[in-house]
Design an enzyme around this catalytic site. Structure first.
Site, PDB file in Angstrom:
ATOM      1  N   ALA A 191     -62.959 -34.954 -58.578  1.00  0.00           N
ATOM      2  CA  ALA A 191     -63.220 -33.414 -58.508  1.00  0.00           C
ATOM      3  C   ALA A 191     -62.672 -32.744 -57.109  1.00  0.00           C
ATOM      4  O   ALA A 191     -62.982 -33.272 -55.910  1.00  0.00           O
ATOM      5  CB  ALA A 191     -64.803 -33.154 -58.593  1.00  0.00           C
ATOM      6  N   GLY A 192     -62.085 -31.631 -57.158  1.00  0.00           N
ATOM      7  CA  GLY A 192     -61.831 -30.666 -55.921  1.00  0.00           C
ATOM      8  C   GLY A 192     -60.442 -31.175 -55.546  1.00  0.00           C
ATOM      9  O   GLY A 192     -59.919 -30.392 -54.639  1.00  0.00           O
ATOM     10  N   LYS A 247     -68.173 -42.074 -68.157  1.00  0.00           N
ATOM     11  CA  LYS A 247     -68.235 -41.227 -67.038  1.00  0.00           C
ATOM     12  C   LYS A 247     -69.451 -40.567 -67.022  1.00  0.00           C
ATOM     13  O   LYS A 247     -69.277 -39.739 -68.163  1.00  0.00           O
ATOM     14  CB  LYS A 247     -67.002 -40.568 -66.572  1.00  0.00           C
ATOM     15  CG  LYS A 247     -67.049 -39.850 -65.402  1.00  0.00           C
ATOM     16  CD  LYS A 247     -65.937 -38.865 -65.097  1.00  0.00           C
ATOM     17  CE  LYS A 247     -66.409 -37.376 -64.229  1.00  0.00           C
ATOM     18  NZ  LYS A 247     -64.904 -36.713 -63.896  1.00  0.00           N
ATOM     19  N   GLY A 286     -62.733 -28.405 -60.038  1.00  0.00           N
ATOM     20  CA  GLY A 286     -61.723 -27.410 -60.300  1.00  0.00           C
ATOM     21  C   GLY A 286     -61.163 -26.581 -59.351  1.00  0.00           C
ATOM     22  O   GLY A 286     -60.596 -25.547 -59.321  1.00  0.00           O
ATOM     23  N   ASN A 319     -57.293 -33.853 -61.903  1.00  0.00           N
ATOM     24  CA  ASN A 319     -57.205 -33.246 -63.261  1.00  0.00           C
ATOM     25  C   ASN A 319     -56.620 -31.905 -63.350  1.00  0.00           C
ATOM     26  O   ASN A 319     -55.468 -31.519 -63.575  1.00  0.00           O
ATOM     27  CB  ASN A 319     -58.407 -33.189 -64.092  1.00  0.00           C
ATOM     28  CG  ASN A 319     -58.169 -32.770 -65.487  1.00  0.00           C
ATOM     29  OD1 ASN A 319     -59.158 -33.011 -66.482  1.00  0.00           O
ATOM     30  ND2 ASN A 319     -57.224 -31.922 -65.940  1.00  0.00           N
ATOM     31  N   THR A 320     -57.507 -31.031 -62.673  1.00  0.00           N
ATOM     32  CA  THR A 320     -56.908 -29.453 -62.514  1.00  0.00           C
ATOM     33  C   THR A 320     -55.580 -29.380 -61.863  1.00  0.00           C
ATOM     34  O   THR A 320     -54.983 -28.521 -62.492  1.00  0.00           O
ATOM     35  CB  THR A 320     -58.136 -28.597 -62.147  1.00  0.00           C
ATOM     36  OG1 THR A 320     -59.193 -28.978 -62.803  1.00  0.00           O
ATOM     37  CG2 THR A 320     -57.921 -27.221 -62.067  1.00  0.00           C
TER      38      THR A 320
END
Lengths: 66, 268
Positions: free
Chosen positions: B196-197, B109, B170, B218-219
């Site tokens: 992301a986000g 990635k 994040g 993820n986050t």
């Protein structure tokens, strides 16, 4: 013999090969990836890879990441 | 009533997600950063049937011993090495090559940032890295700012997917870039993975409803009070969103439209 591992000077106590340098530096060599002077040395060659004074060794591994 | 939750493919005419000849039946991708406990990460993977996770490459901390994250990722799960920390194409390429040389596969990635406040991906450097690594035989999944022209360049450069951000990495802000992601979904003939986000399962479901091929989270999971519950919630949401997309939701209307028949009333 003095080498540089991950930016820090280190005196090797045992044999001057990469396998020993890694053994003396980290407790768990599994999943360690090593570069010597910018060249990747695969783990099967660590034992036979002789180090020279001031060689720069990078030890990296995988960590959590997105 | 049939339970569609465990195996939606049996109930709905869906095709698996295919990236570089690899079949994924699970469209929920997991990032492994920021987990307080590696055991919890492992449970998240096992409870949700995750098939691919991202990991990053870093210098070993020689001062303290930490168990390696790879000990907690089942061997059946594909590793997608993230080039996070790279500030330009050259640094990203180096990370990818190190990983491949060391025997950890050729999936990468590309994540290149040189802005420390907004952490936005640098599309130009990402295109450069994608082109070089694709030619070397890597399977390249580039994380990018959702720009149509950049996405077209990534296709030309040999990308295997395009991974537009939903919002700041994040940030848990969700699909702030919704309209631009829709453009990529409509115009780019590669799997679109929203990365992301994404901060909540409903946002992930929405990304899938509008036609994203997968989402990477993820986050929102790793920093939740109970990551395992949240991972399961995301997993169900991704599946729900996919089913909603396949089932073709009706369009929004701006006036009332009765659900019950408008004839045969009792007072007629």
């Amino acid at each position: 013999m003095k080498i540089i591992i991950n930016g820090k000077e280190k005196q090797l106590l045992g044999p001057n090969n990469l396998a020993n340098a890694i053994k003396e530096s980290c407790t768990d060599p599994e999943h360690v990836i090593s570069e010597v002077n910018g060249k990747i040395i695969r783990s099967e060659n660590w034992e036979n890879f002789s180090l020279q004074e001031n060689d720069k060794i990078e030890l990296v591994t995988f960590v959590g990441g997105g | 009533m049939e339970n569609v939750r465990n195996n939606p493919a049996e109930n709905v005419d869906d095709k698996p997600l295919i990236i570089a000849d690899t079949i994924f039946n699970n469209r929920f991708f997991l990032g492994t950063g920021k987990f307080k406990s590696k055991q919890e990460l492992e449970t998240c993977i096992k409870k949700t049937g995750i098939e691919i996770v991202t990991v990053a490459l870093r210098r070993i901390d020689l001062e303290r011993h930490e168990e390696n994250i790879l000990e907690y990722i089942p061997h059946s799960v594909k590793l997608l090495v993230n080039t996070s920390g790279a500030r330009n194409a050259e640094e990203a390429i180096r990370i990818a090559r190190i990983s491949k040389e060391a025997g950890y596969g050729n999936w990468v990635k590309i994540e290149i940032m040189n802005d420390s406040k907004y952490l936005l991906p640098d599309n130009n450097e990402t295109i450069k890295a994608t082109e070089i690594l694709s030619k070397e035989g890597f399977v390249v999944l580039p994380y990018m700012f959702p720009d149509l022209y950049a996405a077209r360049e990534l296709v030309k450069a040999g990308a295997a997917t395009v991974m537009p951000l939903g919002s700041f990495i994040g940030s848990n802000q969700g699909l702030k870039a919704e309209e631009f992601i829709k453009v990529l979904i409509n115009e780019i003939d590669l799997p679109i993975i929203v990365d992301a986000g994404i901060g909540s399962p409903s946002q992930a479901a929405y990304a899938m409803e509008i036609g994203a091929d997968a989402v990477l989270v993820n986050t929102a999971i790793a920093t939740a009070s109970d990551p395992v519950s949240i991972a399961r919630a995301f997993s169900l949401a991704v599946e729900a969103g996919r089913l909603a997309y396949l089932g073709k939701l009706p369009k929004e209307k701006n006036k009332g439209n009765a659900s019950s028949p408008l004839s045969g009333f009792l007072y007629e």
